[in-house]
Scaffold this active site. Sequence first.
Site: not given
Length: 164
Positions: A17, A41, A91, A128
């Site tokens: 990030h 969430k 990515r 992550s």
Amino acid sequence: MRRAVCPGSFDPVTHGHLDVIGRAAGLFDEVVVAVGVNPSKRSRLFSADERLDMLRQACSTWDNVRVSAFTGLLTDFCRAEGIAAIVKGLRAVSDFDYELQMAQMNASLTDVETVFMPTSPEWSFLASSLVKEIAQFGGDVSGLVPDFVHEALVRRFEESDTAE
Ligand code: PNS
């Protein structure tokens, strides 16, 4: 002023990030790092406040980067904050399909542009979710996240071990 947003969950922030945020800071007058907070969430490892604190610490070296949170639609946040561009790191090709769909959906909602930035190759494997999984089982993620994030991960999983 050309203002961009780097949105994400940042649960937690990684060097991947920060690679994208730092490079965006070199391209735009101001970059807003925006933590998407979705109250429904509940599966986050770190609370929104913890994620914001970690990001503020990680981004403190850049004068033109500020950290904020948003709920609801990213395009509404962009409109409210006068943001012209959404910067997303890619990515690998596998990121592209979903990111393209979101970029086109966001463009249909407002006139905000999405700018794709290829992640630096050294971080192309980094996510992550993987960092959390490895840290949970005692693997070494110290090279993948800032030191204070690494310490927070170790603490969080020690807490959950003692709670069981
Ligand atoms: O780090 P993530 O989980 O990939 O971040 C995803 C995020 C927060 C950028 C994305 O879910 C998002 O933009 N959420 C806000 C809600 C929204 O605008 N949804 C419509 C997307 S087309």
